[in-house]
Structures are given as structure tokens and as C-alpha cells.
Scaffold this motif. Structure first.
Motif, short mmCIF file in Angstrom:
data_model
loop_
_atom_site.label_atom_id
_atom_site.label_comp_id
_atom_site.label_asym_id
_atom_site.label_seq_id
_atom_site.Cartn_x
_atom_site.Cartn_y
_atom_site.Cartn_z
N VAL A 363 0.82 -1.21 0.00
CA VAL A 363 0.00 0.00 0.00
C VAL A 363 0.86 1.27 0.00
O VAL A 363 0.66 2.15 -0.84
N PRO A 364 1.84 1.41 0.91
CA PRO A 364 2.66 2.63 0.87
C PRO A 364 3.50 2.75 -0.39
O PRO A 364 3.71 3.85 -0.90
N GLY A 407 4.57 4.43 6.18
CA GLY A 407 3.33 3.84 5.68
C GLY A 407 3.10 2.43 6.15
O GLY A 407 1.94 1.99 6.28
N VAL A 408 4.18 1.70 6.42
CA VAL A 408 4.06 0.35 6.97
C VAL A 408 3.77 0.42 8.47
O VAL A 408 2.88 -0.27 8.98
N SER A 438 -3.06 3.89 5.69
CA SER A 438 -1.72 3.96 5.11
C SER A 438 -1.73 4.70 3.78
O SER A 438 -0.84 5.51 3.49
N LEU A 439 -2.74 4.43 2.97
CA LEU A 439 -2.84 5.09 1.66
C LEU A 439 -2.92 6.61 1.82
O LEU A 439 -2.23 7.36 1.13
N VAL A 440 -3.75 7.07 2.77
CA VAL A 440 -3.93 8.51 2.99
C VAL A 440 -2.69 9.13 3.62
O VAL A 440 -2.19 10.16 3.15
N VAL A 441 -2.18 8.51 4.69
CA VAL A 441 -1.04 9.07 5.41
C VAL A 441 0.21 9.11 4.52
O VAL A 441 0.89 10.14 4.44
#
Length: 468
Positions: A363-364, A407-408, A438-441
Motif C-alpha cells: 500500500v505505501p 506507511g508500513v 496507510s494510503l492517505v497518510v
């Protein structure tokens, strides 16, 4: 240009180098059949069934899975749209964000994913192959399936797309027949309303299907990079999205119904579908093999690309010989078959759970790649610099690597996986929203830190002599 590496005839010769315009071919519609054929298959059925097993009411599960397939499919399809413009395999392009050598961190994890999915998929396909061949030796079906996978992956891009078209037709016929048998043999209405709908189980279903789609992100552009560069981004995007999301939703909905009806699917997936088909069991075994063969070829082809991208980041190579290409592919397939044959059922289950944990690392990576390509670089890349650690992108981009680790890490308290459940996931009644957070951050932090870096060229650079 070295013609020995050109793509001529049926067999593919290009690897991690850019596909020149003279070799571009195909239609965006090919993305639809490839991803449809890869997703209307038995493992997607299992993914849908798990939503019910984990506590979701049938209708809640179906709606949640649809939302996840759309959301995850959008992210995955945005990667596909990069292929025609860049003409590069997916993971090579991530060197623009992470650096030529820095990109090896997510690459190593991607290789593990490919190997895990290939090995566990070989077990299911091998079982169907044995039933089709009438063999009682489990290894026979797995080896035959492995040989078929290696042959198609060796020939490459064109035949992989042909396999996608075949799998699309066969799977539509086979699953239509299975759906007819399911509706004929069971009271479908009884599958619904067995338990109350909850937000937690809805989010769990969303996560299951979104995670399914997101696993394709590291390699989806591998199969769109031969399209002409004039291909509209929207066509590559929508054909990929619709092919993947529609097929996945069909298979997962079937899985939801099977699980909600109490059918003995999870304990014997191949056997149950064969029994459900009755006299059409042979057709179902062919459907299973075609679906798994399509996705396993993607795993072998993508695994070879990921391994090659990792090694060449230190050797600065842009091409390899056809012999070396064959060794990489055959070696990868042989290892996956060996794991499938020798591993116990407990090990394969643990390995599969480990692979599911790896979803947290994709994801990140996806967020950084997409934000950089579409919002910061504005779809402009210095392609020769992707192969030069001393070039524009450098060996390591520590900002990107730091955002990747962030992100992780932000996902850990939110994870709900077989191997680990975070404290916030427990507070949310087992809902897993880690991928969305995670996608947003990751996207926000990376954009804020990297937007003024001015690393990207003003125009797309295809040749080192064209650098400004």
C-alpha cells in the motif's frame, strides 16, 4: 538498437528495457480479458467465502466486497495506465521514486509475494490437474501445471494475453454453469439474513477485496507496456479496472453464497466445485486450471521481472540474454513447484498467511508511486536515469524510503491478519482499515515532503542525448 533483444514473432525478448514505439501493439481491450481471466478463478471464490467465515452477513459481504473491488481496483488501474506512456515494467518505474538501488527494498518483498502465490496456487491447480488426468500422485498434477506455466511465461507477453482471452471465455461458461447448479441445488434465499449486518464486518469485506486488488499493483503495468504510447490513459485505466473488478466481484459473490449456505467448500475447494458440477466436473476442472494458469503465468512473469530488476540495480544492466531470461523464469517456476510438492499443508497455510501480511508493504509503495507519477512528476520521467545510480534519481531516495517505512508502521495497530491483530483493530471489532489509513497518510506525507524537490524533468526523456 540491439535486434537480438527486440520482440519479434511470438516469443518475447524484451525484459526490463523500454519497449520502443516500433514494437508497440495491441488494444486496451486486451487488458480487460487478461484481468478478467486472471480474477474469475477459484482463489477469488475463497476470498469471498472468507468474508462470511469472518462473520459478515451475506448481503453485507457482497456490498462490502464490491466497494473494496472498486476502491482497490482504481488504485491498481492507475498503475496500468502508466504502462503505455512509459513502456516499462512496473517496478523499474518505481526507481524514479525510491532511487535505482532503493527500489530493491519493496522489490524483495514483491518477490516473496509472487513466490507465495505461485506455490499455493500450484497446489490447487495441481489437484484439479490430477482429477482431470486421473492420477493419484499429487506431484504429477503440480509438475504438469508448472511446466505449462513455464512455457507460457517463457514465450511471454503475447501468449499471456492469449491465455487471458481463453480463460475469460472458459471461466464465464464454467462459472455460469456452477451458478446454475448452486441455484438449482440450494435454497439461495436462505443465505441472507442469517446474522445482523455490522459496520465492522462490512469494513472487513471491503478490506478483503481491496487487498486482493492491491496485490496486483506491483506488476499490472508489465502487461500494458506494449500498448502504443498514444493509448489514452482513460482506456488503459477503465479496461483494466472493469476487467479486474467485475471478474473478482463475480467470483467473490459466488464464494459468499457458497459459504453462507454452509457448503463444505473451505475444507476441499476443488473437490466441492467438482461435486457441485456433477456430470460437468471435467469442465470445472478445466476452468480451475485455466484461471490458475493465467494468474500463475503473471506470477512467474512478474517474479522474473522483479528478480531481474533487483539484480540489475547493482549491475546497471538494461538488458539480458534470452538464455538468462529463460534461466530466471524456469528457476522461479521450479522453486514454486518444489515448495508446493514438499511443503506440508500447515506450512502452506502459514506461508499464505505470511503473504497476506505482505499486503501491508504494498500500500505505501503504491501511494508513493502514484502520487509522484501523477501529482509531482506530472507523468514525466527520465527513463535513461532509471538505470544509472549516479543519474537524476540517484541510488537512494531517503525521503521516499522514510515515507515507505512510515506507511508500513502506521498500519501495525490497525492490522487484522491471521498472524497478527493490532489493538485498534480489536477496538474496531476486528475491522481492518489499515490499508486505507496507510494510503492517505503515506500519500499526504510524501507529497508534502517531495513536491518541491524538482527531481522530475520538464519533459519526458527517452534517450540520454535528449536530457536538458
Amino acid at each position: 538498437m540491439n535486434d537480438s533483444n527486440a520482440s519479434d514473432g511470438l516469443a518475447e525478448r524484451r525484459t526490463i528495457d523500454r519497449v520502443p514505439e516500433s514494437e508497440r501493439h495491441g488494444s486496451p481491450r486486451d487488458q480487460f480479458t487478461l484481468w478478467f481471466g486472471a480474477n474469475l478463478q477459484i482463489t477469488a471464490v475463497l476470498d469471498g467465502a472468507l468474508a462470511v467465515v469472518f462473520g459478515a452477513e451475506a448481503m453485507t459481504a457482497i456490498v462490502g466486497l464490491a466497494v473494496g473491488n472498486i476502491l482497490g481496483g482504481i488504485v491498481m488501474a492507475l498503475h496500468s495506465a502508466q504502462g503505455p506512456r512509459l513502456g516499462l515494467p512496473q517496478m523499474i518505474s518505481s526507481r524514479a521514486q525510491f532511487g535505482v538501488k532503493g527500489a530493491t527494498l519493496p522489490l524483495l518483498l514483491v518477490i516473496l509475494m509472487y513466490l507465495g502465490f505461485a506455490a499455493t496456487g500450484t497446489v490447487l491447480a495441481g489437484e484439479a490437474m490430477n482429477l482431470l488426468l486421473g492420477s493419484s500422485n499429487p506431484a504429477v498434477g503440480m509438475v504438469v501445471f508448472g511446466v505449462l506455466t513455464a512455457v507460457i511465461a517463457l514465450v511471454g507477453y503475447k501468449v499471456i494475453h492469449v491465455m487471458g482471452r481463453i480463460a475469460t471465455v472458459v471461466s464465464i461458461i464454467g462459472f455460469a454453469y456452477l451458478a446454475y447448479q448452486l441455484f438449482h441445488q440450494y435454497d439461495i434465499h436462505s443465505a441472507f439474513g442469517q446474522k445482523p449486518a455490522t459496520v465492522a464486518t462490512f469494513l472487513l469485506a471491503v478490506s478483503l477485496s481491496a487487498g486482493w486488488q492491491l496485490t496486483y499493483a506491483p506488476y499490472v503495468a508489465d502487461y500494458s507496456r506494449y500498448l502504443p504510447s498514444s493509448t489514452p490513459d482513460g482506456k488503459a485505466f477503465f479496461y483494466t479496472l472493469f476487467g479486474s473488478a467485475i471478474a473478482s466481484q463475480l467470483a467473490m459473490t459466488f464464494g459468499v453464497l457458497v459459504a453462507a449456505l454452509g457448503a463444505k467448500f473451505l475444507s476441499n475447494q476443488v473437490g466441492f466445485l467438482g461435486t457441485l458440477a456433477g456430470e460437468g466436473a471435467v469442465l470445472v476442472y478445466v476452468v480451475i486450471i485455466c484461471g490458475k494458469l493465467t494468474i500463475n503465468c503473471l506470477n512467474a512473469y512478474g517474479g522474473f521481472m522483479a528478480i531481474l530488476t533487483t539484480f540489475t540495480s547493482f549491475s546497471n544492466q538494461t538488458r539480458i540474454s534470452r538464455g538468462a531470461r529463460a534461466v530466471y523464469i524456469v528457476g522461479f517456476v521450479a522453486l514454486s513447484v518444489l515448495i508446493a510438492i514438499l511443503a506440508s499443508a500447515d506450512f502452506l497455510s502459514a506461508f499464505k498467511n505470511f503473504v497476506l501480511m505482505l499486503l501491508a508493504v504494498f500500500v505505501p509503495w503504491s501511494a508513493i508511486n502514484l502520487v509522484d507519477y501523477y501529482l509531482i512528476s506530472n507523468e514525466k520521467v527520465d527513463i535513461p536515469a532509471l538505470y544509472d545510480p549516479n543519474g537524476r534519481y540517484g541510488a537512494y531516495n531517503w525521503t521516499a524510503l522514510g515515507c515507505y517505512v512510515l506507511g508500513v508502521v502506521v498500519q501495525i495497530p490497525l492490522l487484522n491478519q491471521p498472524l497478527y491483530e493490532g489493538p485498534i483493530a480489536i477496538m474496531l471489532n476486528d475491522a481492518d482499515i489499515s490499508w486505507a489509513v496507510s494510503l492517505v497518510v503515506t500519500s499526504a506525507v510524501y507529497y508534502l515532503l517531495q513536491r518541491n524537490a524538482k527531481v522530475a524533468p520538464k519533459e519526458m526523456i527517452l534517450d540520454a542525448r535528449a536530457r536538458s
